[in-house]
Scaffold this motif. Structure first.
Motif, PDB file in Angstrom:
ATOM      1  N   GLY A   1      35.044  21.103  68.639  1.00 39.04           N
ATOM      2  CA  GLY A   1      33.880  21.686  70.011  1.00 39.04           C
ATOM      3  C   GLY A   1      32.575  20.904  69.406  1.00 39.04           C
ATOM      4  N   THR A   2      31.756  22.258  69.948  1.00 38.98           N
ATOM      5  CA  THR A   2      31.163  22.347  69.429  1.00 38.98           C
ATOM      6  C   THR A   2      30.503  22.924  68.331  1.00 38.98           C
ATOM      7  OG1 THR A   2      30.449  24.493  70.692  1.00 38.98           O
ATOM      8  CG2 THR A   2      29.802  22.788  72.086  1.00 38.98           C
ATOM      9  N   GLY A   3      31.132  22.425  67.516  1.00 42.54           N
ATOM     10  CA  GLY A   3      31.363  23.679  66.521  1.00 42.54           C
ATOM     11  C   GLY A   3      31.501  23.355  65.069  1.00 42.54           C
ATOM     12  N   LYS A   4      31.345  24.383  64.008  1.00 40.89           N
ATOM     13  CA  LYS A   4      32.468  23.311  62.730  1.00 40.89           C
ATOM     14  C   LYS A   4      33.102  25.143  62.238  1.00 40.89           C
ATOM     15  CE  LYS A   4      31.270  22.533  57.934  1.00 40.89           C
ATOM     16  NZ  LYS A   4      30.079  22.311  57.074  1.00 40.89           N
ATOM     17  N   LEU A   5      34.842  23.690  61.953  1.00 38.67           N
ATOM     18  CA  LEU A   5      35.508  25.548  60.683  1.00 38.67           C
ATOM     19  C   LEU A   5      35.052  25.311  60.080  1.00 38.67           C
ATOM     20  CD1 LEU A   5      37.796  27.847  61.562  1.00 38.67           C
ATOM     21  CD2 LEU A   5      38.919  25.322  61.824  1.00 38.67           C
ATOM     22  N   SER A   6      35.528  25.690  58.608  1.00 38.96           N
ATOM     23  CA  SER A   6      35.735  26.041  57.295  1.00 38.96           C
ATOM     24  C   SER A   6      36.508  26.996  57.014  1.00 38.96           C
ATOM     25  CB  SER A   6      33.793  26.373  56.543  1.00 38.96           C
ATOM     26  OG  SER A   6      32.953  25.934  57.563  1.00 38.96           O
ATOM     27  N   LEU A   7      36.787  26.202  55.998  1.00 39.46           N
ATOM     28  CA  LEU A   7      38.131  27.234  55.331  1.00 39.46           C
ATOM     29  C   LEU A   7      38.459  27.156  53.700  1.00 39.46           C
ATOM     30  CD1 LEU A   7      41.249  26.035  57.272  1.00 39.46           C
ATOM     31  CD2 LEU A   7      40.111  28.118  57.631  1.00 39.46           C
ATOM     32  N   ASP A   8      38.079  28.033  52.841  1.00 40.81           N
ATOM     33  CA  ASP A   8      37.751  28.019  52.272  1.00 40.81           C
ATOM     34  C   ASP A   8      38.824  28.846  50.841  1.00 40.81           C
ATOM     35  OD1 ASP A   8      35.813  30.005  51.315  1.00 40.81           O
ATOM     36  OD2 ASP A   8      34.912  29.537  52.326  1.00 40.81           O
ATOM     37  N   GLY A   9      38.990  28.645  49.519  1.00 38.99           N
ATOM     38  CA  GLY A   9      39.771  29.318  48.692  1.00 38.99           C
ATOM     39  C   GLY A   9      39.302  29.200  47.270  1.00 38.99           C
ATOM     40  N   PHE A  10      39.636  30.708  46.098  1.00 36.70           N
ATOM     41  CA  PHE A  10      40.533  30.484  45.122  1.00 36.70           C
ATOM     42  C   PHE A  10      40.819  31.543  44.190  1.00 36.70           C
ATOM     43  CE2 PHE A  10      36.144  33.310  44.583  1.00 36.70           C
ATOM     44  CZ  PHE A  10      37.020  33.872  43.734  1.00 36.70           C
ATOM     45  N   TYR A  11      41.289  31.041  43.469  1.00 37.62           N
ATOM     46  CA  TYR A  11      42.159  31.949  42.488  1.00 37.62           C
ATOM     47  C   TYR A  11      41.802  31.268  40.934  1.00 37.62           C
ATOM     48  CZ  TYR A  11      46.814  33.704  41.260  1.00 37.62           C
ATOM     49  OH  TYR A  11      47.754  34.824  39.932  1.00 37.62           O
ATOM     50  N   VAL A  12      41.856  32.890  40.068  1.00 37.33           N
ATOM     51  CA  VAL A  12      41.436  32.827  39.636  1.00 37.33           C
ATOM     52  C   VAL A  12      43.064  33.681  38.432  1.00 37.33           C
ATOM     53  CG1 VAL A  12      40.363  33.286  37.265  1.00 37.33           C
ATOM     54  CG2 VAL A  12      39.256  32.322  39.092  1.00 37.33           C
ATOM     55  N   ARG A  13      43.690  33.365  37.387  1.00 39.41           N
ATOM     56  CA  ARG A  13      43.792  34.360  36.799  1.00 39.41           C
ATOM     57  C   ARG A  13      44.158  34.393  35.322  1.00 39.41           C
ATOM     58  NH1 ARG A  13      50.436  31.977  35.583  1.00 39.41           N
ATOM     59  NH2 ARG A  13      50.891  32.731  33.928  1.00 39.41           N
ATOM     60  N   THR A  14      43.766  35.232  34.806  1.00 41.11           N
ATOM     61  CA  THR A  14      43.284  35.341  33.244  1.00 41.11           C
ATOM     62  C   THR A  14      44.538  35.737  32.766  1.00 41.11           C
ATOM     63  OG1 THR A  14      41.322  35.540  33.255  1.00 41.11           O
ATOM     64  CG2 THR A  14      41.682  36.004  31.376  1.00 41.11           C
ATOM     65  N   ASP A  15      45.142  35.018  31.090  1.00 34.04           N
ATOM     66  CA  ASP A  15      46.069  36.179  30.558  1.00 34.04           C
ATOM     67  C   ASP A  15      44.747  36.482  29.209  1.00 34.04           C
ATOM     68  OD1 ASP A  15      48.061  36.148  32.652  1.00 34.04           O
ATOM     69  OD2 ASP A  15      49.228  33.612  31.305  1.00 34.04           O
ATOM     70  N   ARG A  16      45.438  37.492  29.256  1.00 35.60           N
ATOM     71  CA  ARG A  16      44.441  37.371  27.837  1.00 35.60           C
ATOM     72  C   ARG A  16      44.179  38.958  26.743  1.00 35.60           C
ATOM     73  NH1 ARG A  16      38.545  37.148  27.363  1.00 35.60           N
ATOM     74  NH2 ARG A  16      37.690  39.638  26.142  1.00 35.60           N
ATOM     75  N   THR A  17      44.575  38.376  25.553  1.00 36.00           N
ATOM     76  CA  THR A  17      45.145  39.657  24.249  1.00 36.00           C
ATOM     77  C   THR A  17      43.679  39.935  23.384  1.00 36.00           C
ATOM     78  OG1 THR A  17      47.817  38.717  24.362  1.00 36.00           O
ATOM     79  CG2 THR A  17      46.511  40.000  22.685  1.00 36.00           C
ATOM     80  N   GLU A  18      43.680  40.769  23.120  1.00 34.75           N
ATOM     81  CA  GLU A  18      42.598  41.719  22.669  1.00 34.75           C
ATOM     82  C   GLU A  18      43.271  42.261  21.073  1.00 34.75           C
ATOM     83  OE1 GLU A  18      39.645  43.765  24.350  1.00 34.75           O
ATOM     84  OE2 GLU A  18      39.919  42.179  26.103  1.00 34.75           O
ATOM     85  N   THR A  19      43.056  42.002  19.954  1.00 38.72           N
ATOM     86  CA  THR A  19      43.623  42.640  18.918  1.00 38.72           C
ATOM     87  C   THR A  19      42.747  43.186  18.198  1.00 38.72           C
ATOM     88  OG1 THR A  19      45.751  40.969  18.938  1.00 38.72           O
ATOM     89  CG2 THR A  19      45.535  41.806  17.298  1.00 38.72           C
ATOM     90  N   GLU A  20      42.811  44.117  17.585  1.00 38.98           N
ATOM     91  CA  GLU A  20      41.842  44.754  17.036  1.00 38.98           C
ATOM     92  C   GLU A  20      42.628  45.089  14.896  1.00 38.98           C
ATOM     93  OE1 GLU A  20      39.885  47.511  18.646  1.00 38.98           O
ATOM     94  OE2 GLU A  20      38.747  46.374  19.316  1.00 38.98           O
ATOM     95  N   HIS A  21      41.954  44.984  14.133  1.00 33.89           N
ATOM     96  CA  HIS A  21      42.769  45.332  13.296  1.00 33.89           C
ATOM     97  C   HIS A  21      41.988  46.787  12.022  1.00 33.89           C
ATOM     98  CE1 HIS A  21      44.909  45.494   8.877  1.00 33.89           C
ATOM     99  NE2 HIS A  21      44.224  45.058   8.510  1.00 33.89           N
ATOM    100  N   SER A  22      41.447  47.790  11.642  1.00 36.17           N
ATOM    101  CA  SER A  22      40.334  47.758  11.227  1.00 36.17           C
ATOM    102  C   SER A  22      41.337  48.696   9.482  1.00 36.17           C
ATOM    103  CB  SER A  22      39.754  48.908  11.670  1.00 36.17           C
ATOM    104  OG  SER A  22      39.306  48.482  13.575  1.00 36.17           O
ATOM    105  N   LEU A  23      40.107  48.899   9.411  1.00 42.23           N
ATOM    106  CA  LEU A  23      40.653  49.484   7.575  1.00 42.23           C
ATOM    107  C   LEU A  23      39.080  50.191   6.922  1.00 42.23           C
ATOM    108  CD1 LEU A  23      42.143  46.640   5.656  1.00 42.23           C
ATOM    109  CD2 LEU A  23      43.331  47.988   6.788  1.00 42.23           C
ATOM    110  N   GLU A  24      39.189  52.137   7.179  1.00 38.34           N
ATOM    111  CA  GLU A  24      37.990  52.496   6.782  1.00 38.34           C
ATOM    112  C   GLU A  24      38.627  52.953   5.189  1.00 38.34           C
ATOM    113  OE1 GLU A  24      36.627  56.119   9.612  1.00 38.34           O
ATOM    114  OE2 GLU A  24      38.782  56.056   9.209  1.00 38.34           O
TER     115      GLU A  24
END
Length: 770
Positions: free
Chosen positions: A246-269
């Motif tokens: 018609g006299t207008g504009k239709l806009s559709l949008d989307g995004f998806y982000v998946r993060t798989d992450r591992t944080e590994t710490e090894h400490s010696l005191e």
């Protein structure tokens, strides 16, 4: 000290959004920039509100991985993340909660308890441009004391054709991670459709060393050597569809982000500053955190002619899920024996689950009003945040004995709901050389907090309603076609952190002191002033300077309640038990019976007073055409930042605000060879933070990045980039105290120096445009 190079890029002057009929030509041209040799510069925004605009092409030759990598190159954005991590963007150096992060102009939820959004989780390849909005207008949310960062994603009307991106990143420990991306766009069903996918391997191998003393000039206590490896993969996709109806504009949008992450710490005191011998070992600590994050948004908007003006209807849904499986195990040794003997084996498992969702709508209408333009509308938001934290602690007393199963989890859970209805009215116009805009926004908030410390406990319910009137005014005076002055005045708001609102007690959160949230907190508000000057240099260069000031009211700080902490109560109970063992049958009236005299307390958050933030920002982005070097582009940004806050210990800056941010760099194009090269240098000033029980000074080393590019025809480009080439370190000094009185008297519990490094990163990427 002059801040932020912009990581330049690949090829064109950023295109303005194309309207119907002009989209295809503009988009086709944008497709080709992937492999051209043109140097891109900072865009000159035509918005009346003070706005800096940086297209993806401004950054792209340095092949940034994430939005965080991009933001580290723009003015006034600091980070206090680990080395090579850029999570919480600190615009003007303030805590991330003072900066509003927008995606396509809309608010998005994040996992941070301070309401911040992790910009390091959005791949750079999804982005069309980044806007720094220094002072808000009435038609935007007022949650922007420091300003707003608007991440504009690729749009179907801005891109035609497509490209492929593939490569690999090589890290300091020999790890290789893949890089892949693809974007395509074209005509579909009477409109335009864009789709993109991106897979980004992430890896960050860090090395830390901590040396601890009983005071800054005191005796050595112990040393800790630590490896800390962050490893994972980000998967993302985005879709955008637009068509005329018609006299207008239709806009559709989307995004998806998946993060798989591992944080590994090894400490010696160790109890020796140099030796790694078993005879000096005090503890072995291993921690592994598995993180699963999901970030999704869906938006629909229809802009159309109505009643002699232009109307807009927007609907949006955004959700952030964060699940963590955290296990820490430590074997301790008693150094009273020589060599140290086994002293225990203990473990802690924490299961965290946070879901933050937002449902939003917007109704707006714009129409001419004489020589001016009037816009009015209403924004609505329904925010729901659920958090669950389950904890289990186990131990084994005999050496060689395994830990028992993690059972009997304690649980804390909470639910926060916020409903907002924000009407606004705004006027704008132009008179000869003056562009102006003014408006009012009234933000209403109804919040409800439901919390429980243990499974089965009666839930506590708290509710708070408030409204805020947020005026704003912007003025731009065009001195000449190249020079302009700008001035902005606006009132903004920062709502309390979620963890500050929850009425749950966190034991030993600050040394021996406990923390109890306060659901009655009022939001902080700020009056802000920005004054700027900008000059166009030739056809593509821009230079500007901006002065800013913020007066913050109802500042939220940590204050005492006068109630004894759990540690003080436990110590008192132990003293009573010991007294009764020595004096059977004694009671409270018996001489010598212990009297509660706590030295640690329960603290809470409260609105305590006012604070100030101020600084100056300079940026330059230009080719050196005037010097006969049209194929050389230079970039320079510098920000001087300062603030004043009064706490229980005196005056300080806002916590972790760096004193300055500097970025400088260049790009040299070699057209006859089809090649380019460049470098970017970043330096962030020192920062200081002071809270109850701890004071931290932070120093960052300089960061150097460089790239070399070779182009093959008009469709293929190969880039080699190097990051952290100076092997920059993050160095911190921690002053630690058990109680408020000891902190005032400088009676240290511990003084610690920590240094962290991550190593260089090299990346090879091939881009193919079609």
């Amino acid at each position: 000290m002059l801040a932020a190079l912009a990581g330049p890029a690949l090829a064109i002057d950023t295109l303005a959004p194309a309207g119907p009929g002009g989209a295809s030509d503009a988009a086709t041209e944008l497709d080709r920039v992937t492999v051209t040799g043109d140097i891109a510069y900072r865009d000159r925004s035509e918005a009346t509100a003070p706005t800096l605009s940086y297209g993806l092409d401004y950054f792209q030759r340095f092949e940034p991985l994430t939005v965080g990598d991009m933001l580290k190159r723009v003015p006034s954005v600091g980070f206090v993340s680990d080395v090579l991590e850029f999570d919480g963007a600190r615009l003007r150096g303030l805590d991330p909660g003072y900066t509003q992060i927008l995606i396509n102009g809309k608010k998005v939820p994040g996992a941070g308890g301070d309401r911040s959004f992790y910009v390091d989780r959005i791949p750079a390849e999804l982005v069309e441009r980044i806007e720094i909005i220094r002072s808000p207008s009435a038609n935007r949310s007022g949650d922007a004391v420091a300003g707003a960062l608007n991440i504009v994603l690729r749009d179907a009307y801005q891109f035609d054709g497509g490209y492929l991106r593939a490569g690999a990143a090589y890290f300091d420990d020999g790890e290789v991670k893949p890089v892949f991306g693809a974007v395509g766009s074209g005509d579909v069903a009477g409109g335009r459709l864009l789709g993109g996918v991106n897979v980004q391997g992430r890896h960050n191998p860090k090395r830390k060393r901590s040396d601890r003393f009983d005071a800054p000039d005191g005796d050595f206590v112990d040393r800790e050597d630590q490896s800390d490896v962050r490893d994972g993969t980000d998967y993302s996709g985005n879709l955008s569809y637009s068509r005329e109806i018609g006299t207008g504009k239709l806009s559709l949008d989307g995004f998806y982000v998946r993060t798989d992450r591992t944080e590994t710490e090894h400490s010696l005191e160790y109890n020796d500053p140099a030796s790694r011998a078993r005879d000096h070992l005090l503890s072995v600590n291993d921690q592994k955190v598995d993180i699963e994050q999901r970030n999704a948004t869906l938006n629909a908007s229809y802009v159309f002619d109505m009643a002699g003006g232009r109307s807009e209807i927007d609907l949006g849904y955004a959700r952030f899920d964060d699940k963590r499986f955290d296990t820490e195990q430590e074997i301790g040794y008693d150094d009273e024996d020589t060599p140290p003997s086994f002293d225990g084996f203990e473990g802690t498992r924490i299961l965290g689950d946070t879901r933050d969702s937002e449902l939003s709508f917007k109704l707006a209408h714009t129409r001419a009003l004489g020589a001016a333009k009037m816009e009015f509308g209403v924004d609505g938001l329904d925010k729901r945040r659920k958090t669950s934290l389950r904890t289990s602690e186990v131990e084994a007393e005999d050496e060689g004995e395994p830990l028992p199963p993690y059972e009997d989890f304690s649980r804390q859970h909470s639910r926060i709901e916020e409903r907002r209805i924000d009407p606004y009215l705004m006027f704008s116009g132009k008179h000869e050389r003056i562009d102006w805009e003014t408006g009012l926004r009234y933000e209403t908030t109804r919040s409800k907090i439901v919390s429980s410390a243990e499974e089965g406990d009666d839930s506590r319910r708290d509710q708070k309603d408030y409204g805020l009137l947020l005026p704003s005014a912007h003025l731009r005076y065009n001195l000449t076609e190249h020079d302009r002055l700008s001035a902005s005045l606006a009132r903004t708001v920062r709502r309390p952190n979620f963890d500050q609102l929850l009425p749950l007690t966190l034991e030993e959160e600050y040394g021996d002191n406990d923390f109890l949230g306060n659901p009655a907190l009022r939001p902080e508000t700020a009056w802000g002033l920005d004054l700027g000057y900008e000059r166009r240099l030739g056809k593509r260069g821009v230079v500007g300077i901006n002065l800013f000031y913020r007066k913050v009211r109802d500042l939220i700080e940590i204050v005492g309640t006068g109630r004894p902490s759990a540690t003080a109560l436990d110590d008192h109970e132990d003293a009573i038990e010991e007294f009764l063992d020595e004096n059977p049958g004694a009671g409270p009236g018996t001489p010598g019976y212990p009297v509660l005299d706590p030295d640690s307390f329960v603290f809470t958050a409260a609105n305590v007073g006012d604070a100030r933030v101020y600084g100056a920002e300079f940026d330059l982005s230009t080719p050196l055409t005037a010097l006969g070097l049209p194929d050389t582009g230079v970039f320079l940004n510098y920000s001087w930042l300062d603030s004043e806050v009064d706490d229980d210990f005196g005056r300080r800056r806002f916590n972790n605000q760096p004193s300055s941010v500097l970025n400088v760099g260049f790009i040299q194009d070699l057209p006859s060879l089809g090649m380019s090269f460049g470098a970017s240098y970043r330096r962030q000033g020192d920062a200081y933070a002071r809270v109850l029980g701890e004071e931290v000074s932070t120093h960052y080393g300089a960061d150097l990045e460089a790239f070399v590019e070779k182009r093959f025809g008009s469709r293929v480009a190969v880039r080699l980039t190097g990051s952290n080439l100076l092997n920059a370190s993050k160095d911190e000094a921690f002053n630690k105290f058990n109680t408020l009185a000891e902190q005032v008297d400088r009676e240290y519990d511990e003084y610690e120096r920590e240094s962290e490094k991550a190593g260089r990163v090299y990346q090879v990427v091939v881009r193919y445009a079609f």
